[in-house]
Write an enzyme that holds these catalytic residues in place. Structure first.
Site, PDB file in Angstrom:
ATOM      1  N   ASP A  87       0.835  -1.201   0.000  1.00 51.67           N
ATOM      2  CA  ASP A  87       0.000   0.000   0.000  1.00 51.67           C
ATOM      3  C   ASP A  87       0.875   1.259   0.000  1.00 51.67           C
ATOM      4  OD1 ASP A  87      -2.326   1.507   0.111  1.00 51.67           O
ATOM      5  OD2 ASP A  87      -3.120   0.526   1.900  1.00 51.67           O
ATOM      6  N   ASP A 128     -10.767   2.449  -3.580  1.00 53.69           N
ATOM      7  CA  ASP A 128     -11.338   2.157  -2.261  1.00 53.69           C
ATOM      8  C   ASP A 128     -12.854   2.230  -2.292  1.00 53.69           C
ATOM      9  OD1 ASP A 128      -9.060   1.593  -0.906  1.00 53.69           O
ATOM     10  OD2 ASP A 128      -8.879   3.524   0.103  1.00 53.69           O
TER      11      ASP A 128
HETATM   12  C1  DGJ Z   1      -5.853   2.018   1.731  1.00 54.01           C
HETATM   13  C2  DGJ Z   1      -6.256   0.810   0.948  1.00 54.01           C
HETATM   14  O1  DGJ Z   1      -6.718   1.199  -0.297  1.00 54.01           O
HETATM   15  C3  DGJ Z   1      -7.285   0.020   1.746  1.00 54.01           C
HETATM   16  O2  DGJ Z   1      -7.714  -1.082   0.997  1.00 54.01           O
HETATM   17  C4  DGJ Z   1      -6.670  -0.407   3.049  1.00 54.01           C
HETATM   18  O3  DGJ Z   1      -5.637  -1.323   2.821  1.00 54.01           O
HETATM   19  C5  DGJ Z   1      -6.163   0.795   3.823  1.00 54.01           C
HETATM   20  N1  DGJ Z   1      -5.306   1.612   3.022  1.00 54.01           N
HETATM   21  C6  DGJ Z   1      -5.421   0.368   5.065  1.00 54.01           C
HETATM   22  O4  DGJ Z   1      -4.864   1.400   5.742  1.00 54.01           O
END
Ligand code: DGJ
EC number: 3.2.1.22
Length: 752
Positions: A493, A565
Site C-alpha cells: 500500500d 477504495d
Molecule cells: C488504503 C487501501 O486502499 C485500503 O484497501 C486499506 O488497505 C487501507 N489503506 C489500510 O490502511
C-alpha cells in the site's frame, strides 16, 4: 578449367538454394518486423495490425512518415523531407513532425529533451548518426550538431499485438557536467487532421477511472502527476480516436468496434507528464516521459539518463479492440508472470470488516467463514504491526504487535493453511508515522527540506527511498517477513503523496536533490525485483489508497492492483469500465463488500457478486454479519466464478453497454481466447416506464460454432433457445429478464 573451379560452379546453385530456403522458411514468429531502406533512409515497423514508418531527411533529422493500418511491403512511402516553412513565424523546424525533438533552433513545439550546459548554452539540435537493428529492437543514435551529447532512441516491437515501446538514453560524452531539465521518452505523431478526439482517465480518491472523451483542439492538453507517484487524478494512458467526419466512413463515428484508434501508456510510477498538442498545421504530437516540473538531472561526464518506456499501439477496429490489444500485450509482455500469468485466486480481505482492529480470534473466525464459501487466499490488512491502533502510529515499525498476536503471525498463518487457503499480508513499506520507533531513531530518513515544515498526509511522512540506507532498511524488513513466515502475497500500500521533496543528506549546495524523482522510483522497482527474485512464489498487489499507483511500470513487478477504495457496487461498474480502457481485467481486483449504494438498502448479494466477478474476485464483507442465504449465494457464485475466471481474466473483453453517463443499463462480455466460452454480465439500475432491458448482442463468438447457454444467475426471456450458433447470439441477440432496481444477471455460453 580446373577440377576445383568446375566443382564450385557445379555446386553453387544447390548451395544457394539451401541458403535461400534457410533464410525464407523461418517461422512466422521469427520474421523480421523492423526494416531499414538504405536508399530512401526509411525505417518501417510492420506487424499484422499496423505499419509505423519514419525516416532520416536530408538535414539528418528523424521524422515520422506514417502510423496506421498495415501497408504492403512495396507501397511507396514519401521520402523524408523537412516541411516547407509557412512564414518567418513558422519555420520548417517548428512544423516538421520529429520523432524526438530537442529544444534548440527555431523550435516552439513541446521538446522531448532540454539541456543546460555549464557555459550557459542551452541550445541542442539532434542529428542522426547511426542505427542498429537487433531482432525486434532498433536503436538509433543521434548526436548534437556540435557537442558530444548523444541520445539513443530505442524502439521495441511486440509483433503479436503491434505495441511499440519507445524510450531514450541521454549520454554526456563532453568533459563537463551538464543538467537535463526535461527528458521525455518519445513523441508519437499522428496524421494531419481536425477530427481527433482524446480519451483519458482522471479522478480522485474513491472516484478513479472516470473516462473523459473530448475533441482535440489547437493548443495543448496536459495529463500529469506532480505528486511523486502515478496518482489518482490522471492516469498515464491516452487514446486518440477520429470523429471520422473526413474519414472513409463519416456516418460512423469511432466507437467501441469501429474506427481508428492510437493509444499508449507510460511505464513509470513517479511524476510523469503526457502532452497532447495540436499545432498550427493541425498535426497531433503526443509527448510523454518524466514530468519536467521541478525536474533537474545533472549528468557527469560519461553518465547517462534513461527515460521510462512509452508504449503505444494502434487499432483499426474501435476503442474496444484497442483495449483488447493492450490487455493481451500486458498479459503476455508486461506482467511478471508473462506470458501466461497465473489466474487470480478468490481472496478474502479483512479491511472493511475489521479495519485496524485485527487480532488472532477475529481473523481466525473470518478465515473459517471465508473458507466455507470457497475463498482461496486470506489477506490480513492494516493493523498487525508496531503500535498500530489507528493511523496515527506504527508505520515503519514492522514487528508483530504482541497485544494483538501474542505468539506472532504463525498461529494465524497455520490456521489459514489448515483451512486450505494461502496467506497474504498488508504492508506500507515507504511510509513512517512520526509516532514510531523508526522516526524517533531516523528523523532524517524522510523526504524533507531543511528548516521547513514536514507536511503530513494521513498522519504519515514519506521515507526517502532514494537513500541507500532507507532502501536497505525497506528491503531487509520485507525480506525478513517473507523469510520468517509462509506468505503467498503482499498487499503493498501507499497512502499519501509527496511534499517538500528534498534530499538534504546530499548537502545544501548539491544540485542532485531533484534526482530524487528518478532515483526513488528506481529503488522502488529494484526492491520489488529483488524480493521477487528471492521469493519467487510471492505475489504482490499494488495499492495506493485505491488506484493511485497503476501504470505499466509497476505492473511489470506486481501481479494485480486495487483499482479503488470505492467498493459501492453501482459506482464500481463505471470504475471498472474506465479501468478496462487502459488495463487488463487480469489485474483488476474487485471485492464484494457491504458498502451501500445510493438506493435505500444494500443491493442483493448476487448483484454485488456479479459486479466483482468481472475482475479478480474478492470478498471484503464482514462475514460475521452474513445470513445463511448470503453464504449459500456466495458459495454458489464463487464456484461458478471458478469455471469462468480464465475467460474473465485473460479472454477478450467487450464493453457491450456502457454504465457511464447515467445509463440505466450496462453489459460486458468476455470471450475465451479459443472462442469456446463466453460470459455475459448484465446490470439494471432502475426500470423506468416499464421499458424492457435492451436486447444484448454478443460479440467475438465463432459464428459457425454452436453455443449452449446456461444461467450463472438470473434468467433470459422464456423463448430463448438453449443452443444456437455464434451467429445467432451475435445477430439475433438475447433478452435478459431484468426488471426493478439494482438487478443483475449473468450467463455462460459454451461451444458444443
Ligand atoms: C488504503 C487501501 O486502499 C485500503 O484497501 C486499506 O488497505 C487501507 N489503506 C489500510 O490502511
Amino acid at each position: 578449367m580446373s577440377k576445383l573451379k568446375l566443382m564450385t560452379t557445379y555446386l553453387r546453385p544447390a548451395y544457394l538454394l539451401a541458403l535461400t530456403a534457410a533464410l525464407f522458411s523461418v517461422p512466422a514468429s521469427a520474421q523480421e518486423h523492423i526494416h531499414f531502406d538504405s536508399t530512401t533512409h526509411v525505417f518501417r515497423i510492420d506487424t499484422p495490425g499496423e505499419t509505423y514508418a519514419f525516416g532520416v531527411n536530408a538535414q539528418s533529422e528523424i521524422q515520422t512518415l506514417y502510423w496506421g493500418s498495415p501497408l504492403a511491403a512495396a507501397d511507396p512511402l514519401p521520402t523524408p523531407a523537412a516541411y516547407r516553412s509557412l512564414s518567418g513565424m513558422e519555420e520548417s523546424s517548428n512544423i516538421t513532425p520529429y520523432e524526438y525533438r530537442a529544444w534548440g533552433g527555431l523550435n516552439f513545439t513541446e521538446p522531448a529533451v532540454k539541456i543546460t550546459f555549464p557555459d550557459g548554452n542551452r541550445d541542442l539540435v539532434l542529428h542522426y548518426v547511426s542505427h542498429k537493428i537487433d531482432g525486434d529492437k532498433l536503436t538509433i543514435t543521434t548526436k548534437d550538431i556540435s557537442r558530444d551529447v548523444f541520445v539513443d532512441l530505442i524502439y521495441t516491437v511486440a509483433p503479436a499485438t503491434g505495441v511499440i515501446g519507445r524510450n531514450s538514453v541521454i549520454t554526456n560524452k563532453t568533459n563537463a557536467k551538464l543538467t537535463i531539465e526535461q527528458a521525455a521518452s518519445a513523441t508519437w505523431n499522428l496524421p494531419h487532421g481536425t477530427d481527433y478526439q482524446l480519451s483519458y482517465l482522471s479522478g480522485r480518491w474513491a472516484a478513479e477511472w472516470q473516462l473523459t472523451q473530448e475533441p482535440i483542439k489547437d493548443g495543448t492538453t496536459v495529463l500529469e502527476s506532480r505528486r511523486g507517484s502515478t496518482g489518482q487524478q490522471n492516469n498515464p494512458w491516452f487514446a486518440i480516436t477520429r470523429a471520422n467526419t473526413s474519414g472513409p466512413h463519416p456516418e460512423f463515428p469511432t466507437n467501441e468496434e469501429v474506427g481508428q484508434v492510437w493509444f499508449g501508456a507510460l511505464a513509470w510510477s513517479g511524476s510523469w507528464r503526457i502532452n497532447v498538442e495540436r499545432n498550427q498545421v493541425h498535426d497531433i504530437h503526443v509527448t510523454g516521459g518524466y514530468n519536467p516540473f521541478d525536474f533537474a538531472y545533472p549528468l557527469a561526464p560519461g553518465a547517462s539518463l534513461s527515460t521510462p518506456v512509452f508504449y503505444a499501439g494502434y487499432s483499426s477496429h474501435g476503442i474496444g479492440e484497442a483495449s483488447r490489444i493492450f490487455h493481451r500485450f500486458q498479459n503476455t509482455q508486461i506482467l511478471p508472470q508473462k506470458p501466461t500469468p497465473k489466474l487470480r485466486p478468490v481472496i478474502y480481505n479483512s479491511w472493511e470488516a475489521t479495519e485496524m482492529a485485527v487480532d488472532y480470534p477475529g481473523q481466525a473466525a473470518l478465515a473459517e467463514k471465508a473458507a466455507r464459501i470457497g475463498v482461496e487466499r486470506f489477506i490480513m490488512d492494516d493493523g498487525w504491526f508496531g503500535q498500530r491502533k489507528d493511523d496515527h502510529a506504527g508505520l515503519g515499525d514492522w514487528y508483530v504487535n504482541k497485544q494483538k498476536f501474542p505468539d506472532g503471525l504463525k498461529p494465524l498463518i497455520d490456521k489459514v493453511h489448515a483451512l486450505n487457503m494461502d496467506f497474504g499480508l498488508w504492508v506500507e513499506p515507504e511510509m513512517v508515522n512520526p509516532n514510531s520507533d523508526l522516526y524517533r531513531a531516523h528523523p532524517d530518513w524522510v523526504l524533507n527540506m531543511t528548516g521547513r515544515p514536514r507536511s503530513e498526509g494521513r498522519n504519515q511522512l514519506m521515507l526517502n527511498l532514494a537513500r541507500k540506507d532507507v532502501r536497505a532498511y525497506v528491503f531487509n524488513f520485507l525480506d525478513k517477513i517473507l523469510t520468517d513466515n509462509d506468505i503467498a502475497f503482499l498487499k503493498w500500500d501507499y497512502n499519501r503523496q509527496w511534499s517538500e521533496p528534498g534530499w538534504p543528506e546530499l548537502g545544501p549546495d548539491s544540485d542532485k536533490q531533484k534526482t530524487v524523482y528518478v532515483e526513488y522510483i528506481r529503488n522502488l522497482y529494484s526492491i520489488l525485483a529483488e524480493l521477487r527474485a528471492k521469493h519467487p512464489k510471492v505475489e504482490i498487489q499494488s495499492c495506493s489508497s485505491g488506484g493511485g499507483r497503476v501504470d505499466l511500470g509497476i505492473l511489470g513487478l506486481t501481479d494485480e492492483v486495487w483499482p479503488s477504495d470505492n467498493t459501492n457496487p453501482f459506482d464500481r461498474l463505471s470504475i471498472q469500465d474506465g479501468f478496462t480502457y487502459a488495463y487488463t481485467p487480469q489485474v483488476m481486483t474487485a471485492w464484494v463488500t457491504d458498502s451501500a449504494t445510493h438506493a435505500p438498502g444494500l443491493p442483493s448479494t448476487a448483484y454485488r457478486f456479479l459486479v466483482s466477478m468481472q475482475g479478480g474476485l474478492g470478498v471484503g464483507s464482514n462475514l460475521n454479519h452474513w445470513t445463511d442465504d448470503d453464504f449459500a449465494t456466495a458459495k454458489d457464485l464463487i464456484a461458478a466464478y471458478k469455471t469462468i475466471r480464465q475467460t474473465v481474466q485473460q479472454g477478450s473483453l467487450y464493453r457491450l453497454i456502457s454504465p457511464r453517463d447515467g445509463s440505466e443499463h450496462s453489459a460486458t462480455e468476455s470471450v475465451s481466447t479459443d472462442l469456446h466460452q463466453a460470459v455475459l454480465f448484465t446490470f439494471l439500475h432502475t426500470t423506468s416506464l416499464n421499458y424492457p432491458f435492451p436486447r444484448v448482442y454478443l460479440k467475438g463468438l465463432d459464428p459457425a460454432k454452436q453455443y449452449h447457454v446456461t444461467p450463472i444467475y438470473g434468467t433470459l426471456k422464456k423463448d430463448t433457445p438453449e443452443t444456437a450458433s455464434g451467429s445467432y447470439w451475435m445477430n439475433h441477440g438475447v433478452d435478459p429478464d431484468l426488471t426493478g432496481d439494482f438487478k443483475a444477471a449473468a450467463f455462460k455460453f459454451e461451444a458444443e
